[in-house]
Design a protein around this motif. Structure first.
Motif, short mmCIF file in Angstrom:
data_model
loop_
_atom_site.label_atom_id
_atom_site.label_comp_id
_atom_site.label_asym_id
_atom_site.label_seq_id
_atom_site.Cartn_x
_atom_site.Cartn_y
_atom_site.Cartn_z
N TYR A 179 -20.72 -37.73 14.55
CA TYR A 179 -19.65 -37.74 15.54
C TYR A 179 -19.25 -39.70 15.62
CZ TYR A 179 -21.61 -33.47 17.37
OH TYR A 179 -21.83 -32.46 17.25
N LEU A 180 -18.05 -38.96 15.99
CA LEU A 180 -17.13 -40.50 16.38
C LEU A 180 -17.01 -41.20 17.28
CD1 LEU A 180 -14.83 -42.39 15.73
CD2 LEU A 180 -12.99 -41.32 16.45
N HIS A 181 -17.85 -41.68 18.28
CA HIS A 181 -18.49 -42.54 19.37
C HIS A 181 -17.40 -43.72 19.89
CE1 HIS A 181 -19.93 -46.34 17.70
NE2 HIS A 181 -20.27 -45.69 16.90
N ALA A 182 -16.30 -43.50 19.29
CA ALA A 182 -15.36 -45.05 19.49
C ALA A 182 -14.11 -44.37 19.90
CB ALA A 182 -15.54 -46.08 19.28
N GLY A 221 -16.55 -36.79 12.01
CA GLY A 221 -15.16 -37.19 12.58
C GLY A 221 -14.85 -36.64 13.95
N ALA A 222 -15.91 -35.34 14.50
CA ALA A 222 -15.75 -34.77 16.12
C ALA A 222 -16.76 -36.47 16.93
CB ALA A 222 -16.20 -33.32 15.57
N LEU A 231 -13.88 -28.18 13.79
CA LEU A 231 -13.75 -28.19 13.01
C LEU A 231 -14.75 -27.19 11.38
CD1 LEU A 231 -13.96 -31.86 13.21
CD2 LEU A 231 -11.66 -30.46 13.26
N GLN A 232 -15.76 -26.92 11.76
CA GLN A 232 -16.39 -25.75 11.03
C GLN A 232 -16.18 -24.72 10.40
OE1 GLN A 232 -21.23 -26.84 11.31
NE2 GLN A 232 -20.24 -28.11 12.45
N LEU A 233 -15.34 -24.13 11.51
CA LEU A 233 -15.06 -22.85 12.56
C LEU A 233 -13.30 -22.63 10.98
CD1 LEU A 233 -15.98 -21.30 15.31
CD2 LEU A 233 -16.85 -20.77 12.88
N LYS A 234 -12.51 -23.26 11.45
CA LYS A 234 -11.87 -23.35 10.57
C LYS A 234 -11.63 -23.29 9.15
CE LYS A 234 -9.14 -26.41 14.09
NZ LYS A 234 -8.05 -27.71 14.37
#
Length: 509
Positions: A179-182, A221-222, A231-234
């Motif tokens: 995950y993007l935490h910023a 990157g979510a 994003l995974q469903l795409k």
């Protein structure tokens, strides 16, 4: 008035640790691997220290002496006597300093290499062939998530160098879960401060993030679980269930969080079987995509002690494969007595003192571990026969008082020290747990109570899971009186959901 000098005598006590005692404390605190590394480093620098290549003891006599010292307790537990440990005999031709911490035991007193014991069959086959390499030494290269993302960024055809710089900053802010935490605003400020020559905008950062979110693993990157699943469903085929799953996650993700299945069926026109298929499709997604790049190689554990059962009962011994047998090079001792060069004699003396100190520290460590291990086995012998439910309360203070050692010594002797048993390999501190008051009866170990709770829940009916109150009643039938809040605390510590949550989970399995 003039000040006159004078003398004043003060009497006081001060405790100082000698270098030998300091080394013994440090060696006791080390794990088996750290002790091996220390020995190896000393062997490379100290010519007085060497490893015995051959055993000089007769194994049959060792068996007889070992069996003769066994004592049969009422609980059928054998503990070897400390009086059988013999004095360490090292050539004293060279003068040496006073020993502040003496451990007068021989290697053979601390080890028992016996061909008849179960542990002897586990000796490494590397003793038969120097060229043998164990299969576990061939391990796959561990690739971290950041390395994998940077590799993909390096081979991606970025439209400009500034985009590649933005990608580098973004990847650095992705945690191990993927995950993007910023926030993008803080990232933009960081790029502008550290790379003032590069002109970037908020739109550029968003564009690069969208590209990184197409990298592997899918969902990386979510900024939230919801975005990760979308994003995974795409990247998946647009089957009817995945289309509905995408709509559900986008529009009513909170319904999934609260398990509001009635509303989901009503709004999307689903029956029970269709709802099950929809939930399975969502559960097949990975909410933590970065974990597949986590390090999977397990740490190597070298047991310091071994436990096995003999005719007389349980036997605890040092693991002879864990440490080499150390001795002092007698050739150099004989040479020192003939030297006329005082500088060379002084150097040999220093090396001798260091070698003796390490030998005594390692032997003292082994003797302490044996004493602690034997008491633990004596106290917890029912655990090795019946399992966790028979674990008894045990605290450091009790062991320290019985063995007449300090609590800090017991703590050092149990931390990162392992014992290999028929039930598996355990850290010594695993056998310590506080006692839970039983309103007049004997206290119960917290580990034993957790084991009972785990067993009861494993045997419950899936459609009628046991509540904490019911668990309290069932434990009362086993003469275990525990408050409901204590049961809830132990259940949560075991990672077991509440009865209502377990019932919901069963409905969709």
């Amino acid at each position: 008035m003039a000040m006159m000098p004078g003398l004043q005598i003060n009497i006081g006590q001060q405790l100082k640790l000698t270098p030998q005692l300091q080394q013994s404390i440090k060696i006791l605190q080390y794990s088996a691997l750290e002790v091996q590394q220390t020995i190896q480093a000393t062997l490379e620098t100290n010519f007085m220290l060497e490893v015995e290549d051959e055993l000089v003891d007769d194994l049959d006599n060792l068996d007889e002496s070992h069996d003769s010292t066994a004592s049969e307790d009422s609980d059928n537990t054998q503990l070897a006597s400390d009086s059988d440990l013999k004095a360490l005999d090292i050539n004293d031709d060279v003068n040496h300093a006073d020993d502040a911490y003496s451990a007068d035991y021989t290697w053979d007193d601390l080890y028992s290499d016996r061909q008849t014991t179960p542990s002897s069959s586990q000796t490494s086959s590397s003793q038969d062939s120097d060229e043998y390499t164990a299969p576990e030494n061939y391990t796959a290269e561990q690739v971290s998530l950041h390395s994998h993302l940077n590799w993909q960024a390096d081979i991606y055809a970025w439209p400009s160098e500034s985009f590649a710089t933005i990608a580098s900053f973004l990847i650095d802010e992705i945690n191990d879960e993927g995950y993007l935490h910023a926030s993008l605003e803080s990232l933009l400020q960081s790029i502008q401060q550290n790379e003032p020559s590069i002109k970037v905008s908020q739109k550029d950062v968003e564009t690069v993030l969208e590209i990184i979110q197409q990298f592997e693993p899918s969902g990386v990157g979510a900024r939230s679980v919801q975005e990760c699943l979308l994003l995974q469903l795409k990247s998946l085929p647009k089957t009817p269930y995945f289309v509905t799953a995408k709509q559900l996650i986008e529009e009513h993700f909170d319904w999934l969080s609260y398990h509001d299945h009635k509303r989901i069926k009503k709004v999307y026109g689903l029956d029970d079987s269709q709802l099950d298929e929809l939930l399975r499709s969502i559960q097949s997604l990975n909410p933590r995509p970065g974990r597949e790049f986590s390090v999977t190689q397990a740490d190597i554990v070298v047991p310091d002690l071994r436990l096995f059962r003999s005719r007389q009962g349980w036997v605890v011994e040092l693991n002879a494969d864990a440490f080499p047998r150390l001795t002092v090079n007698s050739t150099y001792i004989d040479l020192a007595s003939k030297l006329t060069d005082t500088e060379q004699a002084r150097k040999i003396k220093e090396q001798l003192l260091e070698a003796r100190g390490l030998i005594k520290s390692v032997q003292s460590r082994g003797e302490t571990l044996l004493r602690v291990g034997r008491y633990i086995v004596e106290k917890q012998h029912r655990f090795f026969e019946e399992g966790e439910q028979a674990m008894q309360p045990l605290v450091l203070r009790e062991v320290a008082e019985v063995l007449e050692l300090h609590e800090s010594t017991i703590s050092r002797a149990t931390n990162q020290k392992y014992i290999q048993t028929p039930r598996g390999t355990f850290e010594l501190k695993y056998f310590f747990s506080t006692g839970v008051s039983q309103y007049g009866s004997d206290d119960q170990s917290a580990i034993a109570i957790k084991a009972h709770i785990k067993e009861l829940i494993s045997q419950e009916e899936a459609k009628k899971p046991l509540s904490d109150n019911k668990l309290m009643e069932l434990l009362e039938e086993k003469d275990i009186s525990v408050a409901r809040r204590t049961i809830a605390k132990y259940r949560e510590a075991l990672g077991i959901p509440s009865s209502s949550e377990r019932k919901k989970l069963h409905r969709f399995r």
